[in-house]
Design a protein around this motif. Structure first.
Motif, mmCIF file in Angstrom:
data_model
loop_
_atom_site.group_PDB
_atom_site.id
_atom_site.type_symbol
_atom_site.label_atom_id
_atom_site.label_comp_id
_atom_site.label_asym_id
_atom_site.label_seq_id
_atom_site.Cartn_x
_atom_site.Cartn_y
_atom_site.Cartn_z
ATOM 1 N N ALA A 53 -7.371 -10.466 10.503
ATOM 2 C CA ALA A 53 -7.389 -9.004 10.664
ATOM 3 C C ALA A 53 -6.007 -8.280 11.143
ATOM 4 O O ALA A 53 -5.538 -8.818 11.896
ATOM 5 C CB ALA A 53 -8.617 -8.177 11.251
ATOM 6 N N HIS A 106 -8.888 -8.355 6.797
ATOM 7 C CA HIS A 106 -9.609 -7.182 7.238
ATOM 8 C C HIS A 106 -8.461 -6.055 7.729
ATOM 9 O O HIS A 106 -7.412 -6.526 8.392
ATOM 10 C CB HIS A 106 -10.678 -7.134 8.032
ATOM 11 C CG HIS A 106 -11.676 -8.218 7.653
ATOM 12 N ND1 HIS A 106 -12.255 -8.003 6.369
ATOM 13 C CD2 HIS A 106 -12.223 -9.704 8.041
ATOM 14 C CE1 HIS A 106 -13.009 -8.938 6.200
ATOM 15 N NE2 HIS A 106 -12.780 -10.085 6.946
ATOM 16 N N VAL A 124 -16.249 -6.650 10.788
ATOM 17 C CA VAL A 124 -15.660 -7.603 10.405
ATOM 18 C C VAL A 124 -16.405 -8.848 10.756
ATOM 19 O O VAL A 124 -16.499 -9.880 9.963
ATOM 20 C CB VAL A 124 -14.176 -7.823 11.109
ATOM 21 C CG1 VAL A 124 -13.501 -9.356 11.189
ATOM 22 C CG2 VAL A 124 -13.243 -6.917 10.647
ATOM 23 N N VAL A 158 -12.171 -6.242 1.420
ATOM 24 C CA VAL A 158 -11.858 -6.607 2.805
ATOM 25 C C VAL A 158 -12.501 -5.343 3.653
ATOM 26 O O VAL A 158 -12.732 -4.278 2.929
ATOM 27 C CB VAL A 158 -10.333 -6.492 3.153
ATOM 28 C CG1 VAL A 158 -9.839 -8.121 2.580
ATOM 29 C CG2 VAL A 158 -9.599 -5.402 2.505
ATOM 30 N N VAL A 159 -12.784 -5.477 5.006
ATOM 31 C CA VAL A 159 -13.119 -4.564 5.710
ATOM 32 C C VAL A 159 -12.048 -3.678 5.861
ATOM 33 O O VAL A 159 -10.766 -4.084 6.202
ATOM 34 C CB VAL A 159 -13.528 -5.066 6.871
ATOM 35 C CG1 VAL A 159 -13.835 -3.736 8.103
ATOM 36 C CG2 VAL A 159 -14.986 -5.665 6.987
#
Lengths: 339, 339, 339, 339
Positions: free
Chosen positions: B73, B96, B302, B122-123
């Protein structure tokens, strides 16, 4: 706020005492639909004349007022040392009585008054105006309605903006009879219970002249009731921020607080603080609505025979508490109340 | 306050931007049970090094951070003009994304980002931290639970303690994109509705240099939603008493207000006023709890795949409102929103 | 809120007690820059292991912990009956001490502890966390700065949301030592004065089982200080609305109040009322910030030699007040304190 | 609260309209030391007779009242469609005038009235009672004294407890003239500035019958003044929690807020909330003190020649704003005010 719903019944009244509180009671009485202020009695003839003129009354002396058989009620706002005499005279003459607190500084004499009005069967009401205050009365009604369950603890805060002249204090009967008498009445009314023990302590912190006069200006009183409930009262003759009249009651299911009233609802946000008004200046402002409702209550009792919320017996009970507290303070011990 | 209840899942993070907000996000992330701060990226190497040292991370450049396949992330707290590039890079790399507002100052570019993260799956979360504030979130939950019926009117007050330097203002995209973007997001979130028309007006009242830079410091915005609900937003770059973040929502059965937070609960009663603390100084203090919850929310999204409360699409919508408001202000007319 | 400004100094710590409060202190200690939690000691090995794991510490027994010469400080959060033994052991071993209140239920034993730490010259701090609360500490600072002149009267309200199990109460030392000990410490700290006389009364109003255990659940305490200042404390084991921690101090020039803290600043206006949140649920929530500052204060004292705000001597003084109050209550009389 | 300090001057008054507001004005007038209520005029003879009886006045018709040369002043509380006629008649007869808002629903006619009273040189006061409210007037005085520097932004919240009958709404002139006219007057008074542009939008959210009558029940108005100051007004015909009358003004050095008034200061702490009273029920309760001060102000103007705070010109200006707002709402555009 509340308009009189009762049909107007004529009531002729003699007012004793044309000072500050006498003028307030007279004005509130005059607003009752059937009241006629007939006489104003005061050793200060000028004050009596001014008040009489304002309400179309006449100035009279004691004999004049009591000699007029048409007088239905007396309103006693003269100095404390005249209260019991005027109550006894009124009772003897079969006149309804409103009398400012205290009944008398001497308990024996106060008992005599309680007996006399009971025998005479007249309406007799003591000026514990706080019981008529909209905030206090609403709190009491909600308490009685069970909103917070069973009452357990009462905290009373009662502070004046400043001490009266030492000359006044010397003849006041002491802080417990002069100032806390209202708080003792609040205690009995709110908790609906009687004191079993009283402890009082105090200090003179604001002005040494008060100590020289044998009195104190700050007190801390604790009462435990017959049912085991607790009450703490704190008082001061001087609060720099003004007149502070709050109390709170803890019950088994919550708490009710009665807060101070403010002159306005202005809030000022500046660099240093978020500021609101200090409380209403003193009792005349703070209890304006209470005084009005008090006289309406008296008028209703006189004309309709409804029971009074603040009887001479209540005045007597508050006086007994004041005596017990003074004794506790002087002797530094817990005092148990009789009976 | 709330302890993480989720089992710890390892997440490797690269933080872009080691400034004030970057340090806050890094510290909050570090508290998540499975997070490992692996890289800190900042053109200011010293700031990057300090932050990296604090959390056992390494300083890296862009290529270093994106070149490490173990990074799960990215947390983007760098300057506004880098946001969209970093979002696009992150999406392309399947990482993310948490990104501070705004997505970008240009709507076209913001749309590109929204499309990219949607495609990448993705987040992707935008830092509208207010939605995570305990007071605001509690209000929203109570509103959604029907406590005040159907929402009808929203009043948002949003004032900074003081204007930023004019140099900052010149590159800020203007007050609507820089400051009101948060308020536009609050509007959409609380009313759960979209704007149909926007009217904005404003003035420069605190500092002529802001006007010289083509901007204003005080705005009054009105939005009418597709369902006929009304919203008024008032903002100022300077409130002498500090950071003012309130809103209230009128519903068919009542009103909910979100008030300011104070550093302490001290009340001072003096001769002149009854005074409380001014509000928390600025956003770092006011939204401390919100920032902590925001990162916990990101971590949860996530690791558990829960949906984010503040998506890139939300960032885009707020930006569209900012553009519409700026247009309304410049042209002195009501702007109708498309679609 | 406040970031540590001190350079990190390594401090090795052993924590005794892995219960609720032990976990809070451990987490707050772990945040101090140089602290290393080395051992967790608890008869409940599982609890010890869980807490140790969370902070990279080891589980140890008493001998293990005291046998390691590298331990600089002990943090004592174990049951009350172990406090004095651990204090004495720590002092003998020259280790700095943080200990939860009370020092001991027996005054003689508490005096022994006070003497021992004085002789040993170690930092020894008692967990009167209220003195570290942001609201209370700000009030105290403003009082000391003269904002309301000379202090005259203190009113302390201290109510728990509900009584603990009667089993707990039986071994608690009674309400005065278990619950009011905090209020007695507040009294000494705020008024900066010592008690001359104490009067206490009380009742058991919530649960007859408490009376059966020889204790009460509601108390009203009055203290008059050597300088004539007055303090009233009211406490209850049960307040239906939650944890109530307020006090107010009247001074010659005004009043300062410390109010309750609320979880959120939401206000709901509906047909029946304008409603705000009830106070923070209990001490863990209410004093979260206080606990954090308390440990920072301990760390600072240990590493920099600054004096502690809450010493073992303070713990002893509060205990003496609790004994005097219990005596006053049992014997129904005013108790004069020695020395 | 304030006792008249002026010597009593005899003023003979005719009251037009014996409805709710007429009765209030009559009672407040009757309290002025020299006022004699001579006539009550109302098409409802019964209402007229009741009010006349209460104040020792006579029932009259228009000719009777205007035919008596001893009448000094008229108090116009009759229905809106009679206002301008009575103003013109009074001005022609040289009588001082107090008239409830609005002057007239038609601007041309209102201008005619303004001209007529100016030519006649009589005292002519419009019943914008809010300017006489103790809270609002105190705020204005503090603003004028510079407490928060230069005013910059005004937020007005004005909500009724419930909508009037649709029949009333149909003849009300619409929400802007009927309800917001008070808010427009507040705007002019507080900001001491005139509108340059007005934007208004609104919705019908509470009752479809209002929309069928061509009106709305919720509005959001924004005014930008000639000096660039901003004002936002939000109004609703229905607030479930009662009558809501607040405003706040942001200045260069702080903010002043005027809050709602409550019937009592009781606070209830229970398991679910800390609850205070909802605001005073409606305008008669909320503005009781304002109405009393308004009449005292009128009496002072009549007897001492002091200028009135709320002139017919003010009534005209508020009406112009109402027209501009209605136009803005109907046409969905910003309206620029002339001259």
């Amino acid at each position: 706020m509340t308009e009189a719903k009762t049909p107007s019944v004529a009531v002729n009244v003699a007012v004793f005492g044309a000072g500050r509180i006498g003028r307030i009671h007279a004005a509130n009485l005059a607003r009752q639909p059937g009241v006629r202020l007939k006489y104003v009695v005061d050793v200060n003839r000028e004050a009596a004349a001014a008040l009489a003129a304002q309400h179309g009354a006449q100035v009279a002396d004691l004999d004049g007022a009591f000699g007029d058989a048409s007088i239905d009620a007396t309103v006693i706002c003269s100095s404390t040392d005249t209260h019991s005499e005027l109550i006894l005279k009124s009772a003897a003459a079969g006149k309804h009585i409103f009398c400012e607190k205290p009944v008398d500084l001497a308990i024996g004499r106060a008992r005599e008054c309680a007996d006399a009005v009971a025998r005479a069967g007249v309406v007799a009401m003591i000026g514990f105006q706080r019981r008529y205050d909209p905030t206090f009365a609403a709190l009491k009604a909600r308490l009685d309605a069970g909103e917070i369950g069973t009452p357990e603890m009462l905290i009373v805060t009662s502070r004046d903006p400043g001490a009266p002249p030492v000359e006044y204090i010397k003849h006041s009967g002491g802080i417990f009879k002069d100032m806390l008498i209202h708080d003792f009445d609040i205690f009995r009314w709110i908790l609906d219970d009687e004191a079993e023990t009283v402890h009082a302590t105090g200090s003179c912190l604001s002005d040494a002249a008060i100590a020289d006069a044998g009195d104190i200006d700050s007190t801390a009183v604790t009462i435990r009731t017959k049912r085991g409930r607790l009450c703490q009262i704190n008082t001061a003759r001087r609060a720099a921020y003004g007149y502070d009249q709050r109390f709170e009651i803890l019950g088994s299911e919550g708490m009710l607080q009665a807060g101070n009233m403010k002159p306005t609802e202005v809030v000022a946000w500046t660099q240093s603080a978020v500021a609101q008004d200090v409380p209403e200046a003193f009792f005349l402002e703070r209890y304006r609505a209470a005084y009005a409702r008090e006289m309406a209550h008296f008028y209703e009792a006189v004309t309709q025979g409804t029971p009074v919320r603040t009887s001479v017996a209540d005045g007597l009970k508050a006086l007994e508490l004041a005596e017990a507290a003074a004794l506790s303070w002087r002797e530094g011990r817990v005092v148990t109340l009789g009976g």
